[in-house]
Design an enzyme around this catalytic site. Sequence first.
Site, PDB file in Angstrom:
ATOM      1  N   ASN A   8       0.983  -1.488   0.162  1.00 19.07           N
ATOM      2  CA  ASN A   8      -0.145   0.093  -0.586  1.00 19.07           C
ATOM      3  C   ASN A   8       1.044   1.114  -0.064  1.00 19.07           C
ATOM      4  OD1 ASN A   8      -1.581   2.488   1.153  1.00 19.07           O
ATOM      5  ND2 ASN A   8      -2.626   0.410   2.087  1.00 19.07           N
ATOM      6  N   ASP A  10      -0.017   4.428  -0.302  1.00 16.94           N
ATOM      7  CA  ASP A  10      -1.244   5.685   0.035  1.00 16.94           C
ATOM      8  C   ASP A  10       0.282   6.910   0.713  1.00 16.94           C
ATOM      9  OD1 ASP A  10      -3.379   4.228  -0.384  1.00 16.94           O
ATOM     10  OD2 ASP A  10      -4.125   4.437   1.282  1.00 16.94           O
ATOM     11  N   HIS A  11       1.174   6.139   1.825  1.00 16.68           N
ATOM     12  CA  HIS A  11       2.144   7.589   2.817  1.00 16.68           C
ATOM     13  C   HIS A  11       3.045   7.575   1.899  1.00 16.68           C
ATOM     14  CE1 HIS A  11      -1.464   6.724   5.364  1.00 16.68           C
ATOM     15  NE2 HIS A  11      -0.846   5.618   5.393  1.00 16.68           N
ATOM     16  N   ARG A  19       3.560  18.864   1.019  1.00 19.79           N
ATOM     17  CA  ARG A  19       3.907  20.000   0.298  1.00 19.79           C
ATOM     18  C   ARG A  19       3.701  20.104  -1.445  1.00 19.79           C
ATOM     19  NH1 ARG A  19       9.321  22.394   1.612  1.00 19.79           N
ATOM     20  NH2 ARG A  19       9.136  22.156   4.188  1.00 19.79           N
ATOM     21  N   HIS A  44      -5.480   3.453  -1.985  1.00 20.28           N
ATOM     22  CA  HIS A  44      -6.835   4.025  -0.744  1.00 20.28           C
ATOM     23  C   HIS A  44      -7.620   5.624  -1.058  1.00 20.28           C
ATOM     24  CE1 HIS A  44      -9.184   4.115   2.700  1.00 20.28           C
ATOM     25  NE2 HIS A  44     -10.833   4.847   1.883  1.00 20.28           N
ATOM     26  N   ARG A  46      -9.647   8.184  -1.505  1.00 27.00           N
ATOM     27  CA  ARG A  46     -10.226   8.471   0.245  1.00 27.00           C
ATOM     28  C   ARG A  46     -11.093   9.891  -0.618  1.00 27.00           C
ATOM     29  NH1 ARG A  46     -10.065   8.025   5.481  1.00 27.00           N
ATOM     30  NH2 ARG A  46      -8.913   6.956   6.112  1.00 27.00           N
ATOM     31  N   ARG A  50      -7.207  13.270  -0.047  1.00 26.82           N
ATOM     32  CA  ARG A  50      -5.679  12.825   1.604  1.00 26.82           C
ATOM     33  C   ARG A  50      -3.714  12.829   0.669  1.00 26.82           C
ATOM     34  NH1 ARG A  50      -6.739  10.439   7.295  1.00 26.82           N
ATOM     35  NH2 ARG A  50      -9.000  11.829   6.524  1.00 26.82           N
ATOM     36  N   HIS A  51      -4.046  11.531  -0.402  1.00 26.30           N
ATOM     37  CA  HIS A  51      -3.336  11.380  -0.292  1.00 26.30           C
ATOM     38  C   HIS A  51      -2.795  11.170  -1.753  1.00 26.30           C
ATOM     39  CE1 HIS A  51      -5.344   7.800   1.306  1.00 26.30           C
ATOM     40  NE2 HIS A  51      -4.590   7.972   2.257  1.00 26.30           N
ATOM     41  N   GLU A  71      -8.934  -0.075  -3.600  1.00 20.97           N
ATOM     42  CA  GLU A  71      -9.632   0.589  -2.178  1.00 20.97           C
ATOM     43  C   GLU A  71     -10.387   1.600  -1.536  1.00 20.97           C
ATOM     44  OE1 GLU A  71      -7.475   1.056   1.683  1.00 20.97           O
ATOM     45  OE2 GLU A  71      -6.176  -1.091   1.306  1.00 20.97           O
ATOM     46  N   THR A 102      -8.284   3.963   8.751  1.00 18.34           N
ATOM     47  CA  THR A 102      -9.401   2.547   8.839  1.00 18.34           C
ATOM     48  C   THR A 102     -10.129   2.847   9.652  1.00 18.34           C
ATOM     49  OG1 THR A 102      -8.819   2.384   5.735  1.00 18.34           O
ATOM     50  CG2 THR A 102     -10.784   1.314   7.811  1.00 18.34           C
ATOM     51  N   GLU A 153     -11.202  -9.238   3.097  1.00 16.48           N
ATOM     52  CA  GLU A 153     -10.316  -9.036   3.825  1.00 16.48           C
ATOM     53  C   GLU A 153      -9.776  -8.881   5.614  1.00 16.48           C
ATOM     54  OE1 GLU A 153      -7.705  -5.854   2.568  1.00 16.48           O
ATOM     55  OE2 GLU A 153      -6.491  -5.427   4.558  1.00 16.48           O
ATOM     56  N   HIS A 194      -3.697  -3.983   8.153  1.00 16.99           N
ATOM     57  CA  HIS A 194      -3.450  -3.105   8.959  1.00 16.99           C
ATOM     58  C   HIS A 194      -2.949  -3.100  10.285  1.00 16.99           C
ATOM     59  CE1 HIS A 194      -5.236   0.455  10.973  1.00 16.99           C
ATOM     60  NE2 HIS A 194      -5.646   0.499   9.617  1.00 16.99           N
TER      61      HIS A 194
HETATM   62  N1  PXP Z   1      -6.433  -2.595   4.291  1.00 12.79           N
HETATM   63  C1  PXP Z   1      -7.274  -2.020   3.875  1.00 12.79           C
HETATM   64  C2  PXP Z   1      -8.240  -1.919   3.962  1.00 12.79           C
HETATM   65  C3  PXP Z   1      -6.278  -0.595   4.696  1.00 12.79           C
HETATM   66  O1  PXP Z   1      -7.342   0.575   4.540  1.00 12.79           O
HETATM   67  C4  PXP Z   1      -5.121  -0.199   5.001  1.00 12.79           C
HETATM   68  C5  PXP Z   1      -4.893   1.112   5.396  1.00 12.79           C
HETATM   69  O2  PXP Z   1      -4.756   1.954   4.227  1.00 12.79           O
HETATM   70  C6  PXP Z   1      -4.316  -1.619   4.707  1.00 12.79           C
HETATM   71  C7  PXP Z   1      -4.460  -2.503   4.599  1.00 12.79           C
HETATM   72  C8  PXP Z   1      -3.261  -1.150   5.410  1.00 12.79           C
HETATM   73  O3  PXP Z   1      -2.647  -0.533   6.984  1.00 12.79           O
HETATM   74  P1  PXP Z   1      -1.265  -0.229   6.813  1.00 12.79           P
HETATM   75  O4  PXP Z   1      -1.009   1.181   5.780  1.00 12.79           O
HETATM   76  O5  PXP Z   1      -1.619   0.495   8.613  1.00 12.79           O
HETATM   77  O6  PXP Z   1       0.079  -1.429   6.869  1.00 12.79           O
END
Ligand code: PXP
Length: 249
Positions: A8, A10-11, A19, A44, A46, A50-51, A71, A102, A153, A194
């Site tokens: 994932n 996202d970050h 920035r 994801h 959103r 936000r990301h 997601e 989440t 999941e 997660h």
């Molecule tokens: N699975 C789902 C459904 C999520 O929403 C997330 C967080 O976006 C993750 C997995 C991954 O979680 P983490 O970023 O804590 O590894």
Amino acid sequence: MAPRLYVNIDHIATLRQQRGTRYPDPVVAAGLCELAGADGITVHLREDRRHIQERDVRLLRQTVRGVFNLEMAATDDMLAIALDVKPDFCTLVPEKRAERTTEGGLNVGVEAGTALGRVIGGLRGAGVGVSLFIDPDPEAVARSHALGVNIVELHTGYYCDAAPRSPDAARQLARLEGAARAAGNLGLRLGAGHGLDCANVGPVAALPFLEELNIGHGLVARAVMLGLDRAVSELRAAISEGARSVLTT
Ligand code: PXP
């Protein structure tokens, strides 16, 4: 066989949005993750953007070579985007504007199921696989199956939040195992995710019937730490070179 790893990213996008720069680009990061052995990429999109942005989702659809998992919240707007992009599968997640991440699994109760059912039907009708992100509970697994999805999941956040090797961690792992067996016995494809990282992923990877893991925040945080040494050395070298060239001109 070990479960597949979907990273994932996202970050990576969180850092970029902070920035408003073009870097770091999650699309480039996805390619690097795949080169390093990831089996797929998860993002994801959103509602508050936000990301991850729509631009990322559309480019990732074209560039990801493995599995692409989108997601999203179960809304009409998101359904329209998903039907246009056609990821390999969509994971429906609960979404609250004020949350940092989440917080819990989807409500798959009878009332909520009607709205979910519409989005599930739309995606499956277009040939897109559907996963529901649910609490590790056999009842939630059974309801998901009844809603017609092919993947669930399990939310591993409760297990990850428990103190390592504590009775609570053992209890949460047993919950995950019960839900995993329920999913396997119903013929559902099983994922989990997660809060996972190198320290806590082992027992989850050993869950019966588990086929895939979605891991993001812990992995990106670790990558930042592992990469700092090289990034500082590189910057030191650029500073020294700059200073030298000014002295010699
Ligand atoms: N699975 C789902 C459904 C999520 O929403 C997330 C967080 O976006 C993750 C997995 C991954 O979680 P983490 O970023 O804590 O590894």
